[in-house]
Design a protein around this motif. Structure first.
Motif, short mmCIF file in Angstrom:
data_model
loop_
_atom_site.label_atom_id
_atom_site.label_comp_id
_atom_site.label_asym_id
_atom_site.label_seq_id
_atom_site.Cartn_x
_atom_site.Cartn_y
_atom_site.Cartn_z
N LEU A 88 18.60 -1.43 -123.83
CA LEU A 88 17.36 -2.20 -123.97
C LEU A 88 16.80 -2.01 -125.38
O LEU A 88 16.91 -0.92 -125.95
N LEU A 106 11.64 0.44 -119.72
CA LEU A 106 12.21 0.48 -118.37
C LEU A 106 11.19 0.11 -117.29
O LEU A 106 11.58 -0.28 -116.20
N PRO A 111 17.52 -3.19 -117.68
CA PRO A 111 18.48 -2.97 -118.76
C PRO A 111 19.55 -4.07 -118.81
O PRO A 111 19.89 -4.67 -117.78
N SER A 136 15.22 1.67 -126.29
CA SER A 136 14.25 2.44 -125.51
C SER A 136 14.86 3.27 -124.39
O SER A 136 14.19 4.13 -123.82
N LEU A 137 16.12 3.03 -124.03
CA LEU A 137 16.73 3.73 -122.89
C LEU A 137 17.29 5.09 -123.31
O LEU A 137 17.72 5.29 -124.46
N ASN A 138 17.31 5.99 -122.30
CA ASN A 138 18.00 7.28 -122.46
C ASN A 138 17.64 7.93 -123.78
O ASN A 138 16.47 8.04 -124.12
N TYR A 509 11.02 11.28 -122.89
CA TYR A 509 12.17 11.24 -121.98
C TYR A 509 11.95 12.14 -120.77
O TYR A 509 12.37 11.82 -119.66
#
Length: 549
Positions: A88, A106, A111, A136-138, A509
């Motif tokens: 994303l 999220l 995603p 923006s993910l993980n 995170y």
């Protein structure tokens, strides 16, 4: 439904049809201009600190390509995910007016699956200034995938300084030699991250980045801290930095010898090449840490008589007061135009009565023997369904409005999907209370807010006596100094589900974030756009339908 990637040809052909459709619509309705971007996200080898790493590239570039736009432009960004994991992009500072579905975090957006694509449809409505995008993910942000966004003023809207001879994006940030998967696994095991290994300027390590200038001319530098945790100080040997814009606000044109840029923040400065023809150090160094990391680039005069010489100029290191005083000196230029012709000072925020006070306090601790971070004791856990989709489809069991308190209550950290509800068109005061010995940095998606005050100690109602109610800078990311507080005013005029997060990426995170649900029971498109026709659906929203085009 999202387009399928089959050798790229079918999806690209469909994208062209989509582009033609948008173009015809723009011509027919005489809308604001459309700009089209076609991006392929891949892995690739990068060597920013001299060690091979697996980076995330956009169209083969690290950092990714800049987005150039003008106020009110519509941006159609088709993103092909050629990674082996979901992906994303989010748009730091782009307000997504009435359209949090496109925010790319999220809690709002599903995603993009591997081998698939998604077309973001954004409008930079009533905005100018310097921003950036990022994955923006993980922990993808630790691998790249970020780039600059600039929004120019429309023709005939006055800008409070002459056109510069050049306009440069300068992306600075701390960096690890470890791959993002290693860092993520470290956090997943409940560990804290070690200190970063170095600092990058535009994706390059020491002496790798350079900016070319001509003697006597003035240049605009759009500086964004896209790093993971450190506040950074930016300076150029023998040159002054004239601040002109902060995250969409034209500022009083104060001159600095160096500038603190906290993680997630963006600044525009003017630099005049008024020194003897030579090369000069660009220096970026960490702040507020016992171990100071420093990197350099080069400001290269076109008629330079020699390379950089001598030691790079030193800068502030651990001094809090120096940084606090600088932050307080950054103020709005009340007579300058913003995205519209009327002066920025025509909005008298200091005369508006606040309808609610929200106090947010961070904390760190262990949950189930693993490191977690929290706001008002709640450590955020993401569900498998984006909150915005659950809200739209009225899916129960995904989140509960009010699952985080608007005040710290002092209890231990616990896990939950934290959502704080607020009323549309309310005018709220938010206080960030930092009881920890680090500099915090907070970002609110969907909004620009007025930073009305910051000081040491505990915030009390009497702290309001020191608020700047006349020319506080409006921005979307603010710092909070150790054992200190920062207060902001924000008009909640943008319906949606908006992420409020720590920009210290390991903290984000591991839970230091929540979603602000700005709610109205109105279904008018004047208040909020309907769900995009091409919205990806996942989790409990899978198999449902969006709407006719």
């Amino acid at each position: 439904m999202p387009l399928k990637l089959e050798g790229g040809a079918a999806a690209f052909g469909s994208f062209l049809v989509l582009c033609v459709g948008f173009s015809l619509l723009a011509v027919t309705l005489a809308e604001d201009p459309y700009r089209f971007f076609n991006w392929n996200v891949t892995y690739g080898d990068i060597y920013p600190l001299g060690v091979r790493q697996r980076g995330i590239l956009i169209n083969g570039q690290f950092p990714g390509p800049d987005i150039h736009s003008v106020t009110n432009d519509n941006l159609i960004i088709n993103v092909f995910n050629s990674l082996d994991e979901p992906f994303l992009l989010s748009w730091n500072g782009i307000q997504q007016r009435r359209n949090s579905y496109e925010d790319g975090v999220l809690g709002t957006t599903c995603p993009i699956p591997p081998g698939r694509n998604f077309t973001y449809i954004l409008q930079v409505k009533d905005q100018i200034g310097s921003f950036y995008y990022f994955p923006s993910l993980n922990f993808h942000k630790a691998a790249g995938g970020f780039g600059g966004i600039r929004i120019l003023s429309r023709p005939r809207i006055p800008v409070p300084f002459p056109d510069p001879a050049g306009d440069y994006t300068v992306l600075i940030g701390d960096w690890y030699k470890s791959n993002h998967t290693t860092l993520k696994a470290h956090l997943d095991r409940g560990k804290k991250l070690p200190l970063p290994d170095g600092i990058l300027i535009n994706g390059r390590g020491p002496t790798g980045a350079s900016l070319n200038v001509e003697q006597g001319k003035t240049y605009r530098l759009r500086i964004s801290n896209v790093g993971l945790q450190h506040s950074l100080n930016f300076r150029i040997q023998n040159h002054k930095l004239k601040l002109v814009e902060v995250e969409g606000t034209h500022t009083l044109q104060t001159t600095y010898s160096s500038l603190d840029v906290h993680v997630g923040q963006s600044y525009s400065v003017l630099v005049t090449a008024d020194q003897p023809a030579h090369d000069y150090y660009i220096v970026v160094s960490t702040r507020f840490n016992y171990k100071i990391l420093t990197t350099t680039g080069v400001l290269h005069y076109s008629n330079s008589a020699g390379q950089v010489s001598g030691p790079p100029p030193g800068g502030p290191t651990i001094q809090i007061d120096w940084s606090l005083n600088q932050a307080r000196s950054i103020r709005t230029n009340l007579t300058a135009s913003g995205p519209r012709p009327n002066p920025q000072g025509s909005y008298h925020y200091g005369l508006i009565n606040t309808t609610k006070t929200i106090i947010l306090a961070s904390s760190a601790g262990q949950v189930n023997r693993k490191q977690r971070y929290a706001i008002n004791s709640v450590s955020y856990v993401a569900p498998d369904t984006p909150l915005k989709l659950a809200d739209y489809f009225k899916i129960s069991g995904v989140f509960r409005a009010g699952s985080i308190s608007d005040r710290p209550y002092g209890g231990g950290i616990y896990l939950d999907t934290a959502v704080l509800q607020a009323d549309y068109r309310s005018f709220v005061e938010i206080v960030f209370q930092n009881n920890e010995n680090i500099v915090q940095s907070y970002h609110l998606d969907g909004y620009s807010f007025f930073v009305v005050g910051m000081d040491g100690g505990q915030w009390t109602t009497s702290s309001r006596n020191g608020y700047n109610l006349r020319d506080a800078v409006a921005r979307c990311t603010t710092q909070v100094y150790p054992y200190s507080w920062t207060a902001i005013y924000v008009a909640l005029d943008n319906v949606g589900m908006w992420n409020l997060r720590s920009e210290f990426w390991a903290r984000q995170y591991l839970g230091q974030q929540f979603y602000l649900r700005v709610y109205t029971d109105s279904t008018s498109i004047r208040d909020e756009f309907p769900i995009p026709k091409n919205a990806l659906l996942c989790g409990k929203a899978s198999g449902r339908h969006t709407r006719p085009l």
